[in-house]
Design an enzyme around this catalytic site. Structure first.
Site, PDB file in Angstrom:
ATOM      1  N   TYR A 151      -3.232  38.556 -62.147  1.00  0.00           N
ATOM      2  CA  TYR A 151      -2.871  39.660 -61.245  1.00  0.00           C
ATOM      3  C   TYR A 151      -2.322  40.829 -62.056  1.00  0.00           C
ATOM      4  CZ  TYR A 151       1.647  37.185 -61.591  1.00  0.00           C
ATOM      5  OH  TYR A 151       2.772  36.539 -62.045  1.00  0.00           O
ATOM      6  N   ASP A 154      16.963  27.789 -59.905  1.00  0.00           N
ATOM      7  CA  ASP A 154      16.394  26.631 -60.611  1.00  0.00           C
ATOM      8  C   ASP A 154      17.436  25.545 -60.888  1.00  0.00           C
ATOM      9  OD1 ASP A 154      13.920  27.788 -60.613  1.00  0.00           O
ATOM     10  OD2 ASP A 154      13.689  27.873 -62.795  1.00  0.00           O
TER      11      ASP A 154
HETATM   12  C1  LIG Z   1       4.735  29.760 -65.550  1.00  0.00           C
HETATM   13  C2  LIG Z   1       5.709  30.160 -64.466  1.00  0.00           C
HETATM   14  C3  LIG Z   1       5.332  31.075 -63.503  1.00  0.00           C
HETATM   15  C4  LIG Z   1       6.208  31.430 -62.457  1.00  0.00           C
HETATM   16  N1  LIG Z   1       5.789  32.301 -61.502  1.00  0.00           N
HETATM   17  C5  LIG Z   1       6.604  32.595 -60.461  1.00  0.00           C
HETATM   18  C6  LIG Z   1       6.172  33.483 -59.430  1.00  0.00           C
HETATM   19  O1  LIG Z   1       5.054  34.022 -59.469  1.00  0.00           O
HETATM   20  N2  LIG Z   1       7.032  33.740 -58.386  1.00  0.00           N
HETATM   21  C7  LIG Z   1       8.279  33.174 -58.309  1.00  0.00           C
HETATM   22  O2  LIG Z   1       9.010  33.450 -57.334  1.00  0.00           O
HETATM   23  N3  LIG Z   1       8.714  32.332 -59.284  1.00  0.00           N
HETATM   24  C8  LIG Z   1       7.919  32.029 -60.350  1.00  0.00           C
HETATM   25  N4  LIG Z   1       8.358  31.187 -61.334  1.00  0.00           N
HETATM   26  C9  LIG Z   1       9.705  30.599 -61.223  1.00  0.00           C
HETATM   27  C10 LIG Z   1      10.817  31.545 -61.648  1.00  0.00           C
HETATM   28  O3  LIG Z   1      10.556  32.064 -62.935  1.00  0.00           O
HETATM   29  C11 LIG Z   1      12.156  30.797 -61.676  1.00  0.00           C
HETATM   30  O4  LIG Z   1      12.274  30.000 -60.530  1.00  0.00           O
HETATM   31  C12 LIG Z   1      13.328  31.789 -61.702  1.00  0.00           C
HETATM   32  O5  LIG Z   1      13.200  32.667 -62.790  1.00  0.00           O
HETATM   33  C13 LIG Z   1      14.649  31.017 -61.790  1.00  0.00           C
HETATM   34  O6  LIG Z   1      15.707  31.941 -61.903  1.00  0.00           O
HETATM   35  P1  LIG Z   1      17.193  31.410 -62.156  1.00  0.00           P
HETATM   36  O7  LIG Z   1      18.041  32.637 -62.187  1.00  0.00           O
HETATM   37  O8  LIG Z   1      17.531  30.324 -61.194  1.00  0.00           O
HETATM   38  O9  LIG Z   1      17.157  30.711 -63.590  1.00  0.00           O
HETATM   39  P2  LIG Z   1      16.893  31.326 -65.030  1.00  0.00           P
HETATM   40  O10 LIG Z   1      15.940  32.454 -64.981  1.00  0.00           O
HETATM   41  O11 LIG Z   1      16.564  30.175 -65.914  1.00  0.00           O
HETATM   42  O12 LIG Z   1      18.297  31.939 -65.463  1.00  0.00           O
HETATM   43  C14 LIG Z   1      19.373  31.127 -65.890  1.00  0.00           C
HETATM   44  C15 LIG Z   1      20.333  32.007 -66.700  1.00  0.00           C
HETATM   45  O13 LIG Z   1      21.504  31.241 -66.983  1.00  0.00           O
HETATM   46  C16 LIG Z   1      21.856  31.396 -68.346  1.00  0.00           C
HETATM   47  N5  LIG Z   1      22.620  30.199 -68.707  1.00  0.00           N
HETATM   48  C17 LIG Z   1      22.158  28.936 -68.853  1.00  0.00           C
HETATM   49  N6  LIG Z   1      23.178  28.092 -69.135  1.00  0.00           N
HETATM   50  C18 LIG Z   1      24.317  28.854 -69.147  1.00  0.00           C
HETATM   51  C19 LIG Z   1      25.692  28.544 -69.339  1.00  0.00           C
HETATM   52  N7  LIG Z   1      26.113  27.296 -69.599  1.00  0.00           N
HETATM   53  N8  LIG Z   1      26.584  29.564 -69.296  1.00  0.00           N
HETATM   54  C20 LIG Z   1      26.183  30.853 -69.042  1.00  0.00           C
HETATM   55  N9  LIG Z   1      24.872  31.191 -68.853  1.00  0.00           N
HETATM   56  C21 LIG Z   1      23.957  30.192 -68.867  1.00  0.00           C
HETATM   57  C22 LIG Z   1      20.525  31.551 -69.050  1.00  0.00           C
HETATM   58  O14 LIG Z   1      20.665  32.170 -70.320  1.00  0.00           O
HETATM   59  C23 LIG Z   1      19.760  32.420 -68.060  1.00  0.00           C
HETATM   60  O15 LIG Z   1      20.013  33.794 -68.257  1.00  0.00           O
HETATM   61  C24 LIG Z   1       7.511  30.841 -62.409  1.00  0.00           C
HETATM   62  C25 LIG Z   1       7.915  29.948 -63.398  1.00  0.00           C
HETATM   63  C26 LIG Z   1       7.032  29.603 -64.427  1.00  0.00           C
HETATM   64  C27 LIG Z   1       7.475  28.611 -65.480  1.00  0.00           C
END
Ligand SMILES: Cc1cc2nc3c(=O)[nH]c(=O)nc-3n(C[C@H](O)[C@H](O)[C@H](O)COP(=O)(O)OP(=O)(O)OC[C@H]3O[C@@H](n4cnc5c(N)ncnc54)[C@H](O)[C@@H]3O)c2cc1C
Length: 390
Positions: free
Chosen positions: A209, A292
């Protein structure tokens, strides 16, 4: 206090601030930011961007595709179409959006900063210490901040989840994602279209896309491979291109040509957790899990980040009840968990089921293709999902 400044953590801090709270975000990385490639956001997520006044900017930076097309990865022919564009907007009151994740992250970061969120980089949260009235954080840095609540948004490998729930780490699946970006100007005209294409083949699929206002094409291949012990993964993975080309079964000429034009590939081994089993897996006392950290999922419904945004929105609403003296803080977090867990579990299950459907061979593949050809949008549209919970 929010641990983790990914898409989920920043959205949570923004929502909490809009609900009247002072939010502090602790991020382990030295700098805020997102690497990576594109992300799709269904109307269930763009509706929330609109509520946070971020949709116009997101639409400027991203793309609003006109349709989703399912194609056969081997023959290249069309199997089914789901119209998006104005139709999606009319159906769901919000558009379908594709955007580079760094741009989405940047928009959330700016909005959080403007709202008064305090971010602290280079601060890894090692653990939390909870009492009846507060939560304290054990940081790598000397200071030990204390707050009313902790939102653990520390991603797939969440250490705070392990402390809260005491469960095992996620397990590696036998699916590997190869992600790449290529300038549209370097591609033949057939690729310069405003659509999301899902290429379905036995034991593989690919999704392409446009992002960056249509200047770049985002492409992800998902292949079934045996897990390799001690695997390194991440952006610009040195072995990814050779490994993808070697492991790619017979696919149509356009896909094969595209692989040759992508300058570098990121490689991800996908990991699984069982779907959320109840509200106690999303909040306990003064600690809530989000994104996540709470419900990692296969990206086969393109909803991981969307669910993190929905979590953040629900959290903001629950926190507003505390501000209005309608609930105390643990009750508000319980309300958040009650509102979210079943929907998140459903999306996790459905994402996993899509792995089987997308990669099908034999009779299942024939049945899938027949359903796509004869029912098209009726099997591709997901009103329960895009209609949203918020
Ligand atoms: C191949 C692929 C394609 C995807 N495509 C899509 C899509 O099209 N649409 C969609 O909605 N989702 C998609 N996703 C899913 C999406 O990327 C994730 O679900 C989302 O980014 C999760 O965000 P988050 O903030 O929960 O976690 P993360 O992005 O993992 O952020 C976690 C943060 O916490 C920090 N951290 C970790 N441990 C600590 C700690 N102990 N202390 C302080 N900081 C810490 C990390 O450094 C990071 O900045 C895709 C995933 C993959 C693998």
């Amino acid at each position: 206090m929010v641990a983790g400044a990914g898409i989920g953590g920043l959205a949570a801090a923004l929502a909490a601030t809009r609900a009247g709270w002072l939010a502090h975000v602790f991020e382990q990385s030295a700098q805020l930011g997102e690497v990576g490639a594109g992300i799709q956001l269904g109307p269930n997520a763009t509706r929330l961007l609109r509520a946070w006044d971020l949709l116009p900017a997101a639409l400027l930076q991203g793309c609003a595709p006109e349709r989703v097309v399912a194609r056969d990865a081997q023959g290249g022919h069309e199997l089914g179409v789901l119209p998006l564009g104005r139709e999606a907007e009319a159906r769901y009151g919000a558009p379908y959006l594709t955007i580079h994740r760094a741009e989405l992250h940047g928009l959330l970061q700016q909005a959080a900063q403007a709202a008064g969120v305090r971010t602290h980089t280079g601060q890894r949260v090692r653990a939390f210490i909870e009492s009846d009235t507060a939560v304290g954080l054990d940081l790598d840095a000397a200071a030990s901040p204390e707050g009313d609540a902790l939102v653990a948004a520390d991603g797939l490998w969440s250490g705070l989840r392990r402390q809260l729930l005491g469960d095992a780490p996620p397990t590696p699946s036998d699916h590997v994602a190869y992600r790449g970006l290529v300038p549209m100007s370097e591609l033949p005209p057939r690729w310069r279209v405003a659509e999301v294409t899902a290429w379905l083949g036995p034991r593989l699929h690919a999704v392409s896309y446009p992002v960056r206002g249509g200047d770049m094409l985002n492409i992800v291949f998902f292949l079934e491979e045996s897990p390799r012990a001690g695997e390194r993964w991440g952006w610009d993975h040195p072995a990814a291109a050779a490994r993808l080309k070697a492991g790619l079964p017979a696919v149509c000429a356009p896909l094969r040509e595209l692989v040759e034009r992508v300058p570098s590939w990121g490689l991800w081994v996908l990991h699984d957790r069982p779907p959320v089993a109840g509200p106690q897996e999303m909040a306990r006392g003064r600690v809530a899990l989000l994104g996540d950290a709470a419900h990692p999922m296969r990206p086969y419904l393109a909803q991981g980040a969307a669910m993190a945004l929905e979590d953040a929105f629900a959290l903001g609403r629950a926190l507003a009840c505390v501000e209005a003296d309608v609930a105390d803080l643990p009750a508000a977090l319980r309300r958040y968990a009650l509102e979210r867990w079943q929907r998140c579990a459903r999306v996790q299950r459905r994402s996993l089921r899509n792995a089987t459907l997308f990669h099908a061979g034999g009779p299942l593949r024939l049945g899938r293709d027949l359903a796509l050809r004869s029912l098209g949008r009726r099997v591709m549209d997901l009103p329960w999902l895009y209609g949203g919970s918020a």
